[in-house]
Design a protein around this motif. Structure first.
Motif, PDB file in Angstrom:
ATOM      1  N   UNK A 288       8.414  10.722  -7.215  1.00  0.00           N
ATOM      2  CA  UNK A 288       9.219  11.512  -6.176  1.00  0.00           C
ATOM      3  C   UNK A 288       9.783  12.975  -6.654  1.00  0.00           C
ATOM      4  N   UNK A 289      10.351  12.886  -7.953  1.00  0.00           N
ATOM      5  CA  UNK A 289      10.767  14.059  -8.496  1.00  0.00           C
ATOM      6  C   UNK A 289       9.609  15.310  -8.489  1.00  0.00           C
ATOM      7  N   UNK A 290       8.539  14.649  -9.204  1.00  0.00           N
ATOM      8  CA  UNK A 290       7.320  15.378  -9.471  1.00  0.00           C
ATOM      9  C   UNK A 290       6.471  15.887  -8.079  1.00  0.00           C
ATOM     10  N   UNK A 291       6.625  15.165  -6.985  1.00  0.00           N
ATOM     11  CA  UNK A 291       6.041  15.306  -6.046  1.00  0.00           C
ATOM     12  C   UNK A 291       6.884  16.470  -5.160  1.00  0.00           C
ATOM     13  N   UNK A 292       8.271  16.400  -5.491  1.00  0.00           N
ATOM     14  CA  UNK A 292       9.005  17.515  -4.617  1.00  0.00           C
ATOM     15  C   UNK A 292       8.936  18.837  -5.250  1.00  0.00           C
ATOM     16  N   UNK A 293       8.481  19.087  -6.527  1.00  0.00           N
ATOM     17  CA  UNK A 293       8.419  20.269  -7.186  1.00  0.00           C
ATOM     18  C   UNK A 293       7.459  21.327  -6.452  1.00  0.00           C
TER      19      UNK A 293
ATOM     20  N   UNK B  39       0.904  -1.170   0.005  1.00  0.00           N
ATOM     21  CA  UNK B  39      -0.103   0.068   0.075  1.00  0.00           C
ATOM     22  C   UNK B  39       0.745   1.405   0.004  1.00  0.00           C
ATOM     23  N   UNK B  40       1.970   1.212   0.510  1.00  0.00           N
ATOM     24  CA  UNK B  40       2.866   2.325   0.964  1.00  0.00           C
ATOM     25  C   UNK B  40       3.548   2.531  -0.542  1.00  0.00           C
ATOM     26  N   UNK B  41       3.961   1.534  -1.110  1.00  0.00           N
ATOM     27  CA  UNK B  41       4.727   1.888  -2.507  1.00  0.00           C
ATOM     28  C   UNK B  41       3.642   2.184  -3.657  1.00  0.00           C
ATOM     29  N   UNK B  42       2.226   2.051  -3.505  1.00  0.00           N
ATOM     30  CA  UNK B  42       1.464   2.304  -4.596  1.00  0.00           C
ATOM     31  C   UNK B  42       0.715   3.658  -3.956  1.00  0.00           C
ATOM     32  N   UNK B  43       1.070   4.175  -2.926  1.00  0.00           N
ATOM     33  CA  UNK B  43       0.334   5.299  -2.532  1.00  0.00           C
ATOM     34  C   UNK B  43       0.417   6.588  -3.475  1.00  0.00           C
ATOM     35  N   UNK B  44      -0.436   7.402  -3.710  1.00  0.00           N
ATOM     36  CA  UNK B  44      -0.248   8.832  -4.435  1.00  0.00           C
ATOM     37  C   UNK B  44       0.711   9.746  -3.609  1.00  0.00           C
ATOM     38  N   UNK B  45       1.840   9.945  -4.043  1.00  0.00           N
ATOM     39  CA  UNK B  45       2.850  10.730  -3.378  1.00  0.00           C
ATOM     40  C   UNK B  45       2.218  12.292  -3.403  1.00  0.00           C
ATOM     41  N   UNK B  46       1.864  12.653  -1.943  1.00  0.00           N
ATOM     42  CA  UNK B  46       1.439  14.023  -2.253  1.00  0.00           C
ATOM     43  C   UNK B  46       2.319  14.829  -1.358  1.00  0.00           C
ATOM     44  N   UNK B  47       3.282  14.426  -0.299  1.00  0.00           N
ATOM     45  CA  UNK B  47       3.909  14.845   0.626  1.00  0.00           C
ATOM     46  C   UNK B  47       5.163  14.407   0.615  1.00  0.00           C
ATOM     47  N   UNK B  48       6.428  14.915  -0.058  1.00  0.00           N
ATOM     48  CA  UNK B  48       7.776  14.610  -0.084  1.00  0.00           C
ATOM     49  C   UNK B  48       8.841  15.352   0.488  1.00  0.00           C
TER      50      UNK B  48
END
Length: 202
Positions: free
Chosen positions: A197-202, A167-176
């Motif tokens: 990850x890079x997209x979520x960090x922007x 579940x963690x690997x497939x979660x939508x990355x909102x806050x990195x």
């Protein structure tokens, strides 16, 4: 100067202790012998159990000492369950990861074991330049032994991690975290996760 039976020697505090010898290159505070003793005593304060052999109590001391050297943050989305900042001073645990597991009618905190893994892995990556997979293998064994030293079953602990891993690997990355070290994802050529990850960090 030579000493003979009956002579009295005055030593700076802590220097006569058989355990916790100063490490090569360890910094002395102010460069004085007394300063070195003060630093050494702080390290010795962490040593509650003494053994140079494999010992669960000594390892538990070591895990507590590791815990005091980093900051743990549970506020972000972290693929692979946990990670570390680029400078290694912060350990990130995914915000959806449970804080505890049930073991023999008790609640056991997971953070000490996860941070043991992450600190060892990060040190091997940075200090020796190992590939992530090799650093991970060594760190996994340190994590396993820390779990066992705490009296917790490794299989039960692993089951908790496996249950949350997918579940963690497939979660939508909102806050990195902006300073998350991306080396594991690069070394594993996990480009899809790296891109997310890079997209979520922007």
């Amino acid at each position: 100067m030579s000493l003979k039976a009956g002579d009295v020697a005055v030593l700076p505090a802590g220097t006569g202790h058989p355990v916790g010898r100063p490490r090569e290159g360890s910094r002395s505070m102010g460069g004085s012998a007394a300063g070195l003793s003060v630093e050494k005593m702080k390290l010795e304060d962490e040593v509650r159990h003494v053994s140079e052999d494999l010992d669960d109590d000594v390892l538990s001391d070591a895990v507590r000492a590791l815990h005091r050297r980093v900051k743990i943050v549970h506020d972000f989305d972290i693929p692979y369950i946990a990670g570390y900042s680029k400078d290694g001073r912060t350990i990130y645990i995914d915000r959806h990861m449970p804080r505890t597991m049930d073991w023999k009618s008790a609640k056991v905190r997971l953070a000490p074991f996860l941070l043991t893994h992450e600190i060892v892995e990060k040190a091997l990556l940075d200090e020796l330049g190992l590939h992530y997979l090799h650093a991970h293998q060594i760190a996994l064994r340190a994590e396993r032994d820390a779990v066992k030293a705490a009296g917790v079953g490794w299989s039960a602990y692993q089951a908790v991690n496996k249950k949350n891993e997918k579940p963690i690997s497939e979660e939508k990355l909102k806050k990195i975290p902006k300073d998350l070290d991306l080396t594991p994802y690069r070394d594993m050529s996990d480009f899809s996760t790296l891109e997310r990850l890079l997209k979520a960090q922007r």
